[in-house]
Design an enzyme around this catalytic site. Structure first.
Site, PDB file in Angstrom:
ATOM      1  N   ASP A  37      25.028 -16.804  13.355  1.00  0.00           N
ATOM      2  CA  ASP A  37      25.713 -16.694  12.049  1.00  0.00           C
ATOM      3  C   ASP A  37      25.463 -17.623  11.001  1.00  0.00           C
ATOM      4  O   ASP A  37      24.592 -18.339  11.274  1.00  0.00           O
ATOM      5  CB  ASP A  37      27.265 -17.203  12.343  1.00  0.00           C
ATOM      6  CG  ASP A  37      28.259 -16.557  11.649  1.00  0.00           C
ATOM      7  OD1 ASP A  37      28.034 -17.002   9.952  1.00  0.00           O
ATOM      8  OD2 ASP A  37      29.454 -15.653  12.134  1.00  0.00           O
ATOM      9  N   ASP A  58      20.488 -15.789   9.135  1.00  0.00           N
ATOM     10  CA  ASP A  58      21.055 -14.665   8.267  1.00  0.00           C
ATOM     11  C   ASP A  58      20.261 -14.033   8.194  1.00  0.00           C
ATOM     12  O   ASP A  58      19.214 -13.216   8.096  1.00  0.00           O
ATOM     13  CB  ASP A  58      20.587 -15.708   7.125  1.00  0.00           C
ATOM     14  CG  ASP A  58      20.904 -14.317   5.212  1.00  0.00           C
ATOM     15  OD1 ASP A  58      21.768 -13.491   5.436  1.00  0.00           O
ATOM     16  OD2 ASP A  58      20.734 -15.246   4.220  1.00  0.00           O
ATOM     17  N   VAL A  59      20.871 -12.762   8.933  1.00  0.00           N
ATOM     18  CA  VAL A  59      20.362 -11.917   9.418  1.00  0.00           C
ATOM     19  C   VAL A  59      19.969 -10.701   8.071  1.00  0.00           C
ATOM     20  O   VAL A  59      19.676  -9.515   8.104  1.00  0.00           O
ATOM     21  CB  VAL A  59      21.959 -10.396  10.145  1.00  0.00           C
ATOM     22  CG1 VAL A  59      22.421 -11.338  11.659  1.00  0.00           C
ATOM     23  CG2 VAL A  59      22.938 -10.321   8.675  1.00  0.00           C
ATOM     24  N   ASN A  85      26.473  -7.204  14.616  1.00  0.00           N
ATOM     25  CA  ASN A  85      28.026  -7.228  13.775  1.00  0.00           C
ATOM     26  C   ASN A  85      27.946  -7.765  12.937  1.00  0.00           C
ATOM     27  O   ASN A  85      29.013  -7.525  11.966  1.00  0.00           O
ATOM     28  CB  ASN A  85      28.893  -7.996  15.399  1.00  0.00           C
ATOM     29  CG  ASN A  85      30.201  -8.669  14.788  1.00  0.00           C
ATOM     30  OD1 ASN A  85      31.307  -7.796  14.182  1.00  0.00           O
ATOM     31  ND2 ASN A  85      30.581  -9.714  13.831  1.00  0.00           N
ATOM     32  N   TYR A 153      28.993  -1.003   0.886  1.00  0.00           N
ATOM     33  CA  TYR A 153      29.692  -1.267   2.213  1.00  0.00           C
ATOM     34  C   TYR A 153      29.903  -0.437   2.608  1.00  0.00           C
ATOM     35  O   TYR A 153      29.517   0.265   3.571  1.00  0.00           O
ATOM     36  CB  TYR A 153      31.394  -1.750   1.785  1.00  0.00           C
ATOM     37  CG  TYR A 153      32.066  -2.439   3.169  1.00  0.00           C
ATOM     38  CD1 TYR A 153      30.701  -3.424   3.941  1.00  0.00           C
ATOM     39  CD2 TYR A 153      32.442  -1.278   3.391  1.00  0.00           C
ATOM     40  CE1 TYR A 153      31.593  -3.248   5.114  1.00  0.00           C
ATOM     41  CE2 TYR A 153      33.110  -1.758   5.133  1.00  0.00           C
ATOM     42  CZ  TYR A 153      32.565  -2.553   5.776  1.00  0.00           C
ATOM     43  OH  TYR A 153      33.666  -2.554   6.542  1.00  0.00           O
ATOM     44  N   LYS A 157      27.391   1.544   5.754  1.00  0.00           N
ATOM     45  CA  LYS A 157      28.172   1.467   6.923  1.00  0.00           C
ATOM     46  C   LYS A 157      27.737   3.129   7.357  1.00  0.00           C
ATOM     47  O   LYS A 157      27.470   3.254   9.081  1.00  0.00           O
ATOM     48  CB  LYS A 157      29.824   1.228   6.985  1.00  0.00           C
ATOM     49  CG  LYS A 157      29.359  -0.473   7.124  1.00  0.00           C
ATOM     50  CD  LYS A 157      29.633  -1.064   8.349  1.00  0.00           C
ATOM     51  CE  LYS A 157      29.558  -2.624   7.876  1.00  0.00           C
ATOM     52  NZ  LYS A 157      29.123  -3.048   9.703  1.00  0.00           N
ATOM     53  N   THR A 190      40.591  -9.384  10.938  1.00  0.00           N
ATOM     54  CA  THR A 190      39.911 -10.666  11.025  1.00  0.00           C
ATOM     55  C   THR A 190      39.853 -11.503   9.847  1.00  0.00           C
ATOM     56  O   THR A 190      41.754 -11.762   9.020  1.00  0.00           O
ATOM     57  CB  THR A 190      38.492  -9.921  10.893  1.00  0.00           C
ATOM     58  OG1 THR A 190      38.320  -9.021   9.850  1.00  0.00           O
ATOM     59  CG2 THR A 190      38.317  -8.733  12.102  1.00  0.00           C
TER      60      THR A 190
END
Length: 255
Positions: A37, A58-59, A85, A153, A157, A190
């Site tokens: 993360d 940091d992906v 994720n 976004y 996705k 979340t």
């Protein structure tokens, strides 16, 4: 419960929400887990509490991916599961989105997912006993029914869904025993929604009402679907999409 004893997993975005629930579930099912993360304090605390390892990541940066995979393989000798994720939102429409916001969303949500898959497949091909592994990419119902308020976004996705199918078919045709599937969560309780609720009171109730079940999903419910796809119990599932949305996508919006 799936038996993941002897399996080694990497879970990105592990500090909270679905990522944290997934670390808990995979550990409960017997897997060794490396959680990553950008939130070093939160991610390390979660992993410490579950007996997992943690690595800051940091992906959206491509270069650390081989290092992350090498840490898992160097620690446990193999890599069996990757859960992509980590993700982020922009809340900007097509008229408002900037080049910088677009690039940030795509670097994290799709380019980072791609880089994780690429690095994981390389390691999974070299697993002791021959190629094997399961990759689970997290998409969103926003990839199936778009939000007008977040063009980057939704489109990113959507790209995750097709990326997953391309990877699945590539690995199958190449003869690798490596599967790749997508989990598509609906409205989930979340930290992102908690923050949004503080800005817009009543938002969580409104979002919950989009599901015929009239409630938000608990992150643990999505983690259960991820654990199933990660396990050998669904060895014939690859290139598939598993909806965890409380029938949100099953009902006509007028009813």
């Amino acid at each position: 419960m799936p038996d993941l004893s002897g399996k080694v997993a990497i879970v990105t975005g592990c500090a909270n929400g679905i990522g944290a629930a997934t670390v808990r579930r995979l550990r409960a099912d017997g897997a060794e887990v490396l959680g990553t993360d950008i939130d070093e304090q939160g991610g390390a605390a979660l992993c410490d509490s579950e007996g997992a390892r943690f690595a800051a990541q940091d992906v959206g940066e491509m270069s650390p991916w081989p290092v992350i995979v090498a840490e898992a393989v160097g620690t446990w000798g193999r890599l069996d599961i990757l859960v992509n994720n980590a993700g982020t939102v922009s809340a900007l429409s097509i008229e408002d989105v900037t080049d910088e916001a677009w690039d940030r969303i795509y670097n994290i949500n799709i380019k980072g997912t791609m880089a994780g898959c690429r690095a994981a497949i390389k390691a999974m091909k070299d697993n002791p006993g021959g190629s094997s592994g399961s990759i689970v990419n997290i998409s969103s119902t926003s990839a199936m029914a778009a939000l007008p308020s977040d063009v980057a976004y939704c489109s990113s996705k959507g790209a995750v869904r097709v990326l997953t199918k391309s990877i699945a078919t590539h690995c199958a045709k190449a003869g690798y025993n490596i599967r790749c599937n997508t989990v598509i969560p609906g409205a989930t309780d979340t930290g992102i929604l908690d923050h949004a609720e503080n800005v817009t009171p009543g938002l969580k109730e409104a979002v919950a009402a989009t599901s015929p079940l009239n409630r938000l999903a608990d992150p643990a419910e999505t983690a259960a679907a991820i654990a199933f796809l990660a396990s050998d119990e669904c060895a014939y599932m690859t290139g598939s999409e598993l909806l965890v949305d409380g029938a949100m996508m099953a009902i006509h919006p007028g009813f």
